[in-house]
Design an enzyme around this catalytic site. Structure first.
Site, PDB file in Angstrom:
ATOM      1  N   LEU A   1       0.839  -1.192   0.000  1.00 15.38           N
ATOM      2  CA  LEU A   1       0.000   0.000   0.000  1.00 15.38           C
ATOM      3  C   LEU A   1       0.875   1.243   0.000  1.00 15.38           C
ATOM      4  O   LEU A   1       1.695   1.438   0.894  1.00 15.38           O
ATOM      5  CB  LEU A   1      -0.907  -0.002   1.236  1.00 15.38           C
ATOM      6  CG  LEU A   1      -1.797   1.231   1.434  1.00 15.38           C
ATOM      7  CD1 LEU A   1      -2.766   1.384   0.274  1.00 15.38           C
ATOM      8  CD2 LEU A   1      -2.548   1.131   2.763  1.00 15.38           C
ATOM      9  N   VAL A   2       0.729   2.103  -1.017  1.00 16.32           N
ATOM     10  CA  VAL A   2       1.534   3.322  -1.098  1.00 16.32           C
ATOM     11  C   VAL A   2       0.690   4.580  -1.019  1.00 16.32           C
ATOM     12  O   VAL A   2       1.225   5.682  -0.867  1.00 16.32           O
ATOM     13  CB  VAL A   2       2.395   3.354  -2.378  1.00 16.32           C
ATOM     14  CG1 VAL A   2       3.394   2.206  -2.374  1.00 16.32           C
ATOM     15  CG2 VAL A   2       1.548   3.315  -3.630  1.00 16.32           C
ATOM     16  N   SER A   3      -0.627   4.456  -1.111  1.00 20.20           N
ATOM     17  CA  SER A   3      -1.474   5.633  -1.000  1.00 20.20           C
ATOM     18  C   SER A   3      -2.868   5.206  -0.568  1.00 20.20           C
ATOM     19  O   SER A   3      -3.329   4.114  -0.897  1.00 20.20           O
ATOM     20  CB  SER A   3      -1.554   6.388  -2.337  1.00 20.20           C
ATOM     21  OG  SER A   3      -2.278   7.599  -2.200  1.00 20.20           O
ATOM     22  N   SER A   4      -3.521   6.094   0.182  1.00 15.99           N
ATOM     23  CA  SER A   4      -4.864   5.787   0.660  1.00 15.99           C
ATOM     24  C   SER A   4      -5.650   7.075   0.816  1.00 15.99           C
ATOM     25  O   SER A   4      -5.092   8.175   0.803  1.00 15.99           O
ATOM     26  CB  SER A   4      -4.803   5.045   2.002  1.00 15.99           C
ATOM     27  OG  SER A   4      -4.250   5.875   3.012  1.00 15.99           O
TER      28      SER A   4
END
Length: 334
Positions: free
Chosen positions: A98-101
Site C-alpha cells: 500500500l503506497v497511498s490511501s
C-alpha cells in the site's frame, strides 16, 4: 464564511451518493467532529466518490479491487457505501504494498479542525493521495491558497484529474514532501497525511511565525506552533489525544525504526496502544523494559502529555516538559 464554495455536481444526479454523504457528515458531527461550520459544509459538498473511483479491500489470497465500473448495481452500491463509510480506503498498491490511501473521514475532520485555518491562510499538504483532502482545503480557502505535494507522479496525475472532475484546481506538485515546497512558501499551515519518523526542518523554515503544523508521528498526531527565534524558527507542541495510523512518508527521510522485540514483557502491556506509542516514539533510545518502567511510574500517560520540539538543527520528543527529565532525541529531518 470565507472562501469555501461548492464544486460542480457529478455529471448525473446521484441521490444515493448524496444520501450516503449526508449520512457520513451526520455521523462525524454526532461523534463531536466538524465543529467549524465551514468544514461541515465542505464535507457535505465535496463528493468523495469522485476521488475514489475504486479502492482495494482484503479478499481471499490478497487484495480485491472494488469500483464503480461495470453494470452490476450491487457492486456499485457496495463501492459507494464503502466510499462513504467512516474508514480509510486503500487506493494505490505497488507490488502488493500500500503506497497511498484516502484517510478515514472523521480523522481528516479532526485534523482539519485542529489546523484552525482562517480566511487568507495558505496551506501546504504533504501527501496528496487521491486529492480528496486537497479538495476540502480548496473548498474552504480557495484554490490559490492550497499546495499539495506527493512523490509519486502517478498519484499526483490521478489526483489532478479527480480534483478537476470535482471542480477544484489547487497546485499539485510532484516532489519530495520531506523537502516541503519552498517556491510556494511561506505557509500559514502545513498538514501531513503520511506517517513521519521525524519532522523535516524544512517545514518550519517555510512557515510564517505563528504557523501550525499537524502531522502523524509514532501512531499519534502532533500539533506544532512555529515561532521565530534569534536562532531560526522553532516548532513545538503536544500530541493530540487520538491514535492515528497512516501510510509512511516516502522520500528523503530515513524510514522509522521498527518496534523492538517485546519478549519478556507482560502480555497485558505488550499490546497496549499507549505503551506501543511510547515504544515507537522512543525507539532507539529506550529499550522496552526501560519504557515500561517509565510508563508505569508516570501513570500510563495519554498521548497528549507527550510533545515534540524542532529547532536549531535538532529535535526531541518529551513527556510533560520540553526541558524536563524525560526527553528523547529524534533524528533531525532534512
Amino acid at each position: 464564511m470565507g472562501a469555501h464554495r461548492q464544486g460542480p455536481s457529478p455529471s448525473a444526479p446521484d441521490a444515493e451518493a448524496d444520501a450516503a454523504r449526508d449520512a457520513l457528515v451526520r455521523e462525524i458531527v454526532a461523534r463531536g467532529g466538524l465543529t467549524d461550520p465551514a468544514w461541515r459544509t465542505a464535507f457535505a459538498e465535496v463528493p468523495r466518490h469522485l476521488f475514489v473511483p475504486f479502492f482495494y479491500v482484503h479478499g481471499i489470497g490478497g487484495y480485491e479491487r472494488l469500483g464503480a465500473e461495470g453494470a452490476d448495481p450491487g457492486q456499485r452500491s457496495r463501492w459507494l457505501h464503502g466510499v462513504y463509510a467512516d474508514g480509510a480506503l486503500a487506493t494505490c498498491l505497488k507490488d502488493g504494498e500500500l503506497v497511498s490511501s484516502s484517510s478515514q473521514p472523521s480523522l481528516m475532520a479532526l485534523m482539519l479542525d485542529a489546523l484552525d485555518v482562517a480566511d487568507g491562510h495558505t496551506v501546504l499538504e504533504i501527501g496528496t493521495g487521491p486529492g480528496y483532502n486537497a479538495a476540502l482545503l480548496a473548498h474552504r480557502l480557495g484554490d490559490p491558497a492550497v499546495t499539495s505535494v506527493d512523490l509519486d507522479p502517478e498519484i499526483t496525475e490521478s489526483a489532478r484529474a479527480h480534483l478537476a472532475a470535482a471542480g477544484y484546481h489547487p497546485k499539485v506538485i510532484t516532489g519530495d514532501g520531506a523537502r516541503g515546497c519552498p517556491e510556494r512558501a511561506p505557509y500559514d499551515r502545513i498538514i501531513a497525511t503520511c506517517t513521519l519518523p521525524s519532522v523535516p526542518q524544512s517545514w518550519p523554515e517555510q512557515c510564517r511565525p505563528g504557523a501550525l503544523i499537524i502531522a502523524p508521528l509514532a501512531t499519534g498526531l502532533v500539533l506544532l506552533e512555529v515561532r521565530a527565534t534569534a536562532h531560526g524558527p522553532r516548532a513545538e507542541g503536544h500530541f493530540l489525544h487520538t491514535p492515528a495510523y497512516f501510510v509512511p512518508l516516502r522520500g528523503a527521510l530515513p524510514p522509522a525504526d521498527g518496534l523492538p522485540h517485546l519478549g519478556g514483557l507482560p502480555r497485558r502491556v505488550a499490546g497496549d496502544d499507549l505503551f506501543r506509542f511510547l515504544l515507537t516514539l522512543t525507539a532507539g533510545t529506550l529499550d522496552p523494559h526501560e519504557a515500561l518502567s517509565l510508563w508505569e511510574r508516570e501513570g500510563r500517560p495519554q498521548r497528549e502529555r507527550y510533545g515534540i520540539t524542532v529547532g536549531q538543527g535538532r529535535q526531541w520528543a518529551w513527556l510533560d516538559d520540553p526541558q524536563g527529565p524525560y526527553t528523547w532525541p529524534l533524528a533531525a529531518g532534512r
